[in-house]
Scaffold this active site. Sequence first.
Site, PDB file in Angstrom:
ATOM      1  N   GLY A 121     -14.719  -6.783  -5.331  1.00  0.00           N
ATOM      2  CA  GLY A 121     -13.223  -6.535  -4.718  1.00  0.00           C
ATOM      3  C   GLY A 121     -12.339  -5.682  -5.543  1.00  0.00           C
ATOM      4  O   GLY A 121     -11.659  -4.915  -5.140  1.00  0.00           O
ATOM      5  N   GLU A 140      -9.197  -8.412 -12.464  1.00  0.00           N
ATOM      6  CA  GLU A 140      -7.889  -8.950 -12.961  1.00  0.00           C
ATOM      7  C   GLU A 140      -7.633  -8.509 -14.615  1.00  0.00           C
ATOM      8  O   GLU A 140      -7.070  -9.260 -15.289  1.00  0.00           O
ATOM      9  CB  GLU A 140      -7.871 -10.529 -12.925  1.00  0.00           C
ATOM     10  CG  GLU A 140      -8.785 -11.304 -13.885  1.00  0.00           C
ATOM     11  CD  GLU A 140     -10.093 -11.797 -12.961  1.00  0.00           C
ATOM     12  OE1 GLU A 140     -10.474 -10.981 -12.108  1.00  0.00           O
ATOM     13  OE2 GLU A 140     -10.604 -12.552 -13.511  1.00  0.00           O
ATOM     14  N   GLU A 188      -5.541 -11.413  -7.650  1.00  0.00           N
ATOM     15  CA  GLU A 188      -5.414 -10.786  -9.128  1.00  0.00           C
ATOM     16  C   GLU A 188      -4.034 -11.031  -9.917  1.00  0.00           C
ATOM     17  O   GLU A 188      -4.221 -11.301 -11.028  1.00  0.00           O
ATOM     18  CB  GLU A 188      -5.589  -9.427  -8.852  1.00  0.00           C
ATOM     19  CG  GLU A 188      -6.960  -8.977  -7.922  1.00  0.00           C
ATOM     20  CD  GLU A 188      -8.150  -9.594  -8.531  1.00  0.00           C
ATOM     21  OE1 GLU A 188      -8.360  -9.862  -9.785  1.00  0.00           O
ATOM     22  OE2 GLU A 188      -9.018 -10.053  -7.646  1.00  0.00           O
ATOM     23  N   GLU A 195     -11.914 -18.765 -10.555  1.00  0.00           N
ATOM     24  CA  GLU A 195     -12.015 -18.241  -9.386  1.00  0.00           C
ATOM     25  C   GLU A 195     -11.425 -19.284  -8.176  1.00  0.00           C
ATOM     26  O   GLU A 195     -10.577 -18.579  -7.343  1.00  0.00           O
ATOM     27  CB  GLU A 195     -13.222 -17.634  -9.003  1.00  0.00           C
ATOM     28  CG  GLU A 195     -13.543 -16.628  -9.767  1.00  0.00           C
ATOM     29  CD  GLU A 195     -12.734 -15.220  -9.782  1.00  0.00           C
ATOM     30  OE1 GLU A 195     -11.865 -15.164  -9.204  1.00  0.00           O
ATOM     31  OE2 GLU A 195     -12.802 -14.602 -10.662  1.00  0.00           O
TER      32      GLU A 195
HETATM   33 ZN   LIG Z   1     -10.603 -13.656  -9.114  1.00  0.00          ZN
END
Ligand SMILES: [Zn+2]
Length: 840
Positions: free
Chosen positions: A265, A268, A302, A324
Amino acid sequence: MNDDPYRLPRSVIPTRYTLTLEPDLAAATFSGTVDIEITAGQPTDRIVLNADELDIASVTVNDASATFELDPKTERLIVNAPVEPGMSTVSIAFTGTLNDLLRGWYRSTFKDADGNERVIATSQMQATDCRRAFPCWDEPDFKAVFEITLVVEADLLAVSNGEEIGRSARADGKHVVRFRETMPMSTYLVAVVVGPLEATEPVLVPKVGGGTIPLRIIHVPGKGHLTDFGLDVGAAALRWYQQYYGIPYPTDKCDMLALPDFAAGAMENLGCITYRENLLLCDPSTSTQIEMQTLADVVTHELAHMWFGDLVTMKWWNGIWLNEAFATFMEIACCDAYRPDWKRWATFSLERSVAFETDSLASTRSVEFPVLAPADADGMFDVLTYQKGGALLRMLEQYLGEEQFRQGVNEYLRTHAYGNTETGDLWDAIERANPSAPVRRLMDSWIWQPGYPLISAKLDEGQLVLQQQRFGYTDTEDATLFVVPLHLKIGDTESKVLIESDEQRVPLADPNLPIVVNAGGHGFMRVAYDDELRSRLVGEAISSLTTVDRYNLVDDAWNAVIAGRLGASELLTFLEGFGSERELAVWQAMTVALRGIGRLLDGDAYVAFQERVRALVAPALAELGWAPAGDEDELTSKLRGLLVGASGVLGNDADAQRRCREIMAAPDGVHPELVAAATNVVAAVGDASDYDRYVDGFRSATTPQDQLRFMYALADFPTAELVQRTLDLAMSGEVKTQNAPFLLSRCIANRDHGAMAWSFVRKNWTKANETFPANTIVRMIDPVKLLTDPSVVADVQSFFSEHPIVQAAKTLDQVLERQRVNAALRARESERLAGALAAD
Ligand SMILES: [Zn+2]
């Protein structure tokens, strides 16, 4: 010597990379040089680092030429040179290829306004693909400073982690673009992007402690008008995180890039965050709330990583889950602060339910597990990491108190800034800030054990009796116990208890009051009340429950049906008691359950069920009306869209379908929620001429959201012929490889033609695996769990016993088990439910 093929020897440590890369976009190649400053603790005659799919032209150590060899199996470069204790410099010249696999340094393409294909060189290094861009110590705890230079055609934009600090022309006309050196960081966070791109003017966000953070969005030409919302979210998040974390933004600038081809998606990379276009660019005047919320979620996620992940980083890939899970938790917290009217913690329930679904299977896994090879962590990028992990942190935060939890996070980041950590370091820091709470013991019970508890509540001799037992869709004699932080609401009084054994008794001052277990609904658990306690919560009293409590009542009931503890017919009656409900989150749970019930039925029984759905939805939809009030909040508009979809598709309501056709015929000026709902309703009953209009819509859409809406709706058409056209389109090359697997997935989810779509995917298995990003393959086939015809179940189960998905073995096991659970549910309930519907 170090024989571990996945961990480099620690005899020399890199401290600084001076990297120059020069891409040739037309030829899809690049060349580069890197000088790496290293420190040796003792004399050695070998330097071992990572390199893969690179041609190494030369290596020198302290300016003396050195011999070297590449080991493709371990993806290593071994340099033979004497190194004395202290500092040395390794210099390497190399060349490589810009690949089409969306990993390492890769090619992304788009068509410009004149229809010409243009090329971008962009990077995705996580987890271990930095070694495909340049030789490096490619493990997260080898943090170093990166001083990066890109040599590019004069008309191209170049961006990297640091701010541009110099641009000069070379004799051949190319530009040499130099970037400010980074703080010490891991190789997986390096970003290098070159292409015919445009950048917005920077938004200057105040930096805590002085100065500003220039925030920009970088995009392909012609999309600048879609950047306002992303910039607004980004600026708000940068301000909010600096306050929450109590630490200034850790680097000098923040670029966010919208890329036409991206496997995940978003990513970072420190100061240079890469996104899919639809997760960064949008037109708020035509976007739905969920499209904007998803964008805001991803941007806040992010940016949360800039501190948690980039400033403080896991030692090794087993820590991916915490990285995450924490960013997921923060994304919701930050979004909730940004747009309180979105009630983000209430709608987060839907995400928690997705984790529950997998975690109710025997094939679930513990959140953390030992990781030897980096590839072992590939399976960590799943719902148990993001959604369950995020929900567990929310549970801990609500148990400790928001400020107490925040202080622990601050303690953690301050202690470990620029360093690397293990999971336990976070629990210890939170515990130091909250000495009375057994944080590590509590969290260890949830992190290292698979599954979650069902808390049963009953009354006995004036006491509340709470029992815990692991919840599963299939019967298990499982003695797993969790340290359960439980919120109780007895009458109007709230309290917290910690349940550590299988049974705990709570004395009651007044045994006649209503009791809510898991009050507020933030615990990662299900609740089963006995009849007496349940009767005190439903009916009139239900309005005294929070939205999340009511969501959980519905979700627990639906899952009791899947687990065989409640009949589907009884569930339908139970849902019909929620007709006066007006909260979006609760209706979301109700429609999930209704869709699930509908999957159990065919023929006349399905028709009878659709009538019940129409009757349930009609009063709420009538009250909201089809014309949005000018000042209504976004969740009300979104609820209207949900009800229109439920009525038109699930309820097969002719009037709703007619109105939706009118909207699609003249969508300009209609509320985006209604347009989006109508897009799905018309597709579900659409014919060939509708289909052609949708294909045109997909091809000519001017926003990524519009384009995806039309594209995915192509999977919902009602005839085999039209679904077949969608399947062919997905494999034609016209749909980007980042989207095609998800389009095929939606075809498999088609109620009437899913089995046909599955057999198409099965036939194209080799091509799909060669063409699509590896992380999307298991997502592509996820909806096979909805296919419950016994012959299809047998076909799916046997196909995957011969075609494993090695990068997602655990997730595949879960999909297959979920399919068996659904098949058993259908076998158990469908006739009984059909009988009950016929009797009404
Ligand atoms: Zn992440």
